[in-house]
Design a protein around this motif. Structure first.
Motif, PDB file in Angstrom:
ATOM      1  N   LYS A  94       0.435  -1.371   0.020  1.00 44.30           N
ATOM      2  CA  LYS A  94      -0.304  -0.116  -0.109  1.00 44.30           C
ATOM      3  C   LYS A  94       0.643   1.204   0.205  1.00 44.30           C
ATOM      4  CE  LYS A  94      -3.983  -1.900   2.587  1.00 44.30           C
ATOM      5  NZ  LYS A  94      -5.255  -2.580   1.150  1.00 44.30           N
ATOM      6  N   GLY A  95       2.148   1.227   0.031  1.00 47.72           N
ATOM      7  CA  GLY A  95       3.192   2.107   1.009  1.00 47.72           C
ATOM      8  C   GLY A  95       4.775   2.176   0.064  1.00 47.72           C
ATOM      9  N   ILE A  96       4.938   2.632  -0.283  1.00 47.25           N
ATOM     10  CA  ILE A  96       6.735   2.131   0.077  1.00 47.25           C
ATOM     11  C   ILE A  96       7.365   3.731   0.756  1.00 47.25           C
ATOM     12  CG2 ILE A  96       6.962   3.421  -2.548  1.00 47.25           C
ATOM     13  CD1 ILE A  96       9.646   0.807  -1.774  1.00 47.25           C
ATOM     14  N   ARG A  97       8.713   3.901   1.315  1.00 48.36           N
ATOM     15  CA  ARG A  97       9.110   4.469   2.931  1.00 48.36           C
ATOM     16  C   ARG A  97       9.593   5.503   1.398  1.00 48.36           C
ATOM     17  NH1 ARG A  97       9.925   3.955   7.965  1.00 48.36           N
ATOM     18  NH2 ARG A  97       9.057   2.323   8.837  1.00 48.36           N
ATOM     19  N   LEU A  98       9.918   7.095   1.309  1.00 44.93           N
ATOM     20  CA  LEU A  98      10.780   7.287   0.638  1.00 44.93           C
ATOM     21  C   LEU A  98      12.565   6.780   0.529  1.00 44.93           C
ATOM     22  CD1 LEU A  98       9.325  10.899   0.102  1.00 44.93           C
ATOM     23  CD2 LEU A  98       9.187   8.830  -1.234  1.00 44.93           C
ATOM     24  N   ALA A  99      12.451   6.429   1.471  1.00 45.89           N
ATOM     25  CA  ALA A  99      14.493   6.187   1.767  1.00 45.89           C
ATOM     26  C   ALA A  99      14.818   4.643   1.127  1.00 45.89           C
ATOM     27  CB  ALA A  99      14.849   5.949   3.212  1.00 45.89           C
ATOM     28  N   THR A 100      13.406   3.922   1.235  1.00 47.99           N
ATOM     29  CA  THR A 100      13.376   3.102   0.374  1.00 47.99           C
ATOM     30  C   THR A 100      13.760   2.728  -1.374  1.00 47.99           C
ATOM     31  OG1 THR A 100      12.308   1.392   2.003  1.00 47.99           O
ATOM     32  CG2 THR A 100      12.042   0.811  -0.329  1.00 47.99           C
ATOM     33  N   LEU A 101      12.891   4.214  -0.999  1.00 48.60           N
ATOM     34  CA  LEU A 101      12.632   3.888  -3.077  1.00 48.60           C
ATOM     35  C   LEU A 101      14.063   4.217  -3.449  1.00 48.60           C
ATOM     36  CD1 LEU A 101      10.570   4.165  -5.876  1.00 48.60           C
ATOM     37  CD2 LEU A 101      10.093   6.970  -4.771  1.00 48.60           C
ATOM     38  N   GLU A 102      14.144   5.794  -2.765  1.00 53.94           N
ATOM     39  CA  GLU A 102      15.875   6.164  -2.821  1.00 53.94           C
ATOM     40  C   GLU A 102      17.272   5.117  -2.934  1.00 53.94           C
ATOM     41  OE1 GLU A 102      18.722  10.195  -1.178  1.00 53.94           O
ATOM     42  OE2 GLU A 102      16.764   8.703   0.292  1.00 53.94           O
ATOM     43  N   ALA A 103      16.978   4.193  -1.743  1.00 56.70           N
ATOM     44  CA  ALA A 103      17.973   3.257  -2.169  1.00 56.70           C
ATOM     45  C   ALA A 103      17.297   2.215  -3.387  1.00 56.70           C
ATOM     46  CB  ALA A 103      18.174   2.976  -0.609  1.00 56.70           C
ATOM     47  N   ILE A 104      16.423   2.128  -3.732  1.00 54.01           N
ATOM     48  CA  ILE A 104      16.615   1.616  -4.803  1.00 54.01           C
ATOM     49  C   ILE A 104      16.670   2.308  -5.979  1.00 54.01           C
ATOM     50  CG2 ILE A 104      14.855   0.113  -6.853  1.00 54.01           C
ATOM     51  CD1 ILE A 104      13.055  -0.463  -3.902  1.00 54.01           C
ATOM     52  N   CYS A 105      16.799   2.951  -6.275  1.00 56.24           N
ATOM     53  CA  CYS A 105      17.157   4.382  -7.511  1.00 56.24           C
ATOM     54  C   CYS A 105      18.520   4.294  -6.616  1.00 56.24           C
ATOM     55  CB  CYS A 105      16.543   5.064  -7.364  1.00 56.24           C
ATOM     56  SG  CYS A 105      14.719   5.497  -7.473  1.00 56.24           S
ATOM     57  N   GLU A 106      19.602   4.442  -5.757  1.00 55.25           N
ATOM     58  CA  GLU A 106      20.340   4.686  -5.564  1.00 55.25           C
ATOM     59  C   GLU A 106      21.516   3.005  -6.641  1.00 55.25           C
ATOM     60  OE1 GLU A 106      23.956   4.398  -2.213  1.00 55.25           O
ATOM     61  OE2 GLU A 106      22.237   5.496  -2.376  1.00 55.25           O
ATOM     62  N   TYR A 107      21.120   2.249  -6.541  1.00 49.13           N
ATOM     63  CA  TYR A 107      21.475   1.017  -6.569  1.00 49.13           C
ATOM     64  C   TYR A 107      20.943   0.730  -8.510  1.00 49.13           C
ATOM     65  CZ  TYR A 107      22.192  -3.982  -6.696  1.00 49.13           C
ATOM     66  OH  TYR A 107      22.624  -5.352  -7.040  1.00 49.13           O
ATOM     67  N   LEU A 108      19.815   1.010  -8.762  1.00 53.55           N
ATOM     68  CA  LEU A 108      19.415   0.961 -10.247  1.00 53.55           C
ATOM     69  C   LEU A 108      20.141   2.252 -11.060  1.00 53.55           C
ATOM     70  CD1 LEU A 108      16.052  -0.698  -9.270  1.00 53.55           C
ATOM     71  CD2 LEU A 108      18.430  -1.890 -10.065  1.00 53.55           C
ATOM     72  N   GLU A 109      20.664   3.012 -10.339  1.00 54.33           N
ATOM     73  CA  GLU A 109      20.776   4.167 -10.939  1.00 54.33           C
ATOM     74  C   GLU A 109      19.593   5.012 -12.196  1.00 54.33           C
ATOM     75  OE1 GLU A 109      24.422   3.292 -13.246  1.00 54.33           O
ATOM     76  OE2 GLU A 109      25.753   3.523 -11.316  1.00 54.33           O
ATOM     77  N   CYS A 110      19.152   5.360 -11.542  1.00 55.72           N
ATOM     78  CA  CYS A 110      17.509   5.615 -12.387  1.00 55.72           C
ATOM     79  C   CYS A 110      16.918   6.231 -11.191  1.00 55.72           C
ATOM     80  CB  CYS A 110      17.080   4.142 -12.496  1.00 55.72           C
ATOM     81  SG  CYS A 110      16.096   3.700 -11.801  1.00 55.72           S
ATOM     82  N   GLN A 111      15.736   7.028 -11.840  1.00 58.04           N
ATOM     83  CA  GLN A 111      14.187   7.632 -11.388  1.00 58.04           C
ATOM     84  C   GLN A 111      12.828   6.842 -11.023  1.00 58.04           C
ATOM     85  OE1 GLN A 111      15.028  11.413 -11.100  1.00 58.04           O
ATOM     86  NE2 GLN A 111      17.561  10.590 -11.993  1.00 58.04           N
ATOM     87  N   PRO A 112      12.731   7.890  -9.658  1.00 61.32           N
ATOM     88  CA  PRO A 112      11.374   7.496  -9.445  1.00 61.32           C
ATOM     89  C   PRO A 112      10.684   6.810 -10.598  1.00 61.32           C
ATOM     90  CG  PRO A 112      11.995   8.592  -7.791  1.00 61.32           C
ATOM     91  CD  PRO A 112      13.305   9.076  -8.853  1.00 61.32           C
ATOM     92  N   GLY A 113      10.610   7.495 -11.109  1.00 57.72           N
ATOM     93  CA  GLY A 113       9.652   7.524 -12.506  1.00 57.72           C
ATOM     94  C   GLY A 113       9.842   6.062 -13.223  1.00 57.72           C
ATOM     95  N   ASP A 114      11.061   5.940 -12.940  1.00 63.32           N
ATOM     96  CA  ASP A 114      11.395   4.339 -13.925  1.00 63.32           C
ATOM     97  C   ASP A 114      10.749   3.260 -13.305  1.00 63.32           C
ATOM     98  OD1 ASP A 114      13.126   6.067 -15.954  1.00 63.32           O
ATOM     99  OD2 ASP A 114      14.426   5.564 -14.203  1.00 63.32           O
ATOM    100  N   ILE A 115      10.837   3.484 -12.401  1.00 66.07           N
ATOM    101  CA  ILE A 115      10.386   2.316 -11.234  1.00 66.07           C
ATOM    102  C   ILE A 115       8.360   2.310 -11.697  1.00 66.07           C
ATOM    103  CG2 ILE A 115       9.949   1.427  -9.578  1.00 66.07           C
ATOM    104  CD1 ILE A 115      13.123   2.228  -9.063  1.00 66.07           C
ATOM    105  N   LEU A 116       8.057   3.377 -11.201  1.00 62.70           N
ATOM    106  CA  LEU A 116       6.279   3.754 -10.679  1.00 62.70           C
ATOM    107  C   LEU A 116       5.991   4.594 -12.218  1.00 62.70           C
ATOM    108  CD1 LEU A 116       7.000   4.495  -7.334  1.00 62.70           C
ATOM    109  CD2 LEU A 116       6.961   2.747  -8.100  1.00 62.70           C
TER     110      LEU A 116
END
Length: 69
Positions: free
Chosen positions: A41-63
């Motif tokens: 139902k939700g995702i922490r911004l810190a988790t989203l940030e860590a995912i983007c850092e690891y994958l070298e992408c933007q949040p819009g690439d994931i969501l």
């Protein structure tokens, strides 16, 4: 759901493994699977940030937002 999670797509593009991503961001593989399948139902911004850092992408690439018909 009108929010689509494209995490599998980004993992494939980066030739990254879910197991390695989960370890890097500090969550279980089971929780990462829930995120990938949109079963959350939700995702922490810190988790989203860590995912983007690891994958070298933007949040819009994931969501992605898709209007329900």
């Amino acid at each position: 759901m009108s929010i689509i999670v494209n995490l599998d797509v980004m993992l494939a593009r980066r030739k990254a493994k879910s197991k390695d991503l989960a370890k890097h961001i500090g969550i279980t593989e089971q929780n990462l699977s829930l995120i990938k399948n949109g079963k959350i139902k939700g995702i922490r911004l810190a988790t989203l940030e860590a995912i983007c850092e690891y994958l070298e992408c933007q949040p819009g690439d994931i969501l992605e937002y898709r209007k329900n018909s």
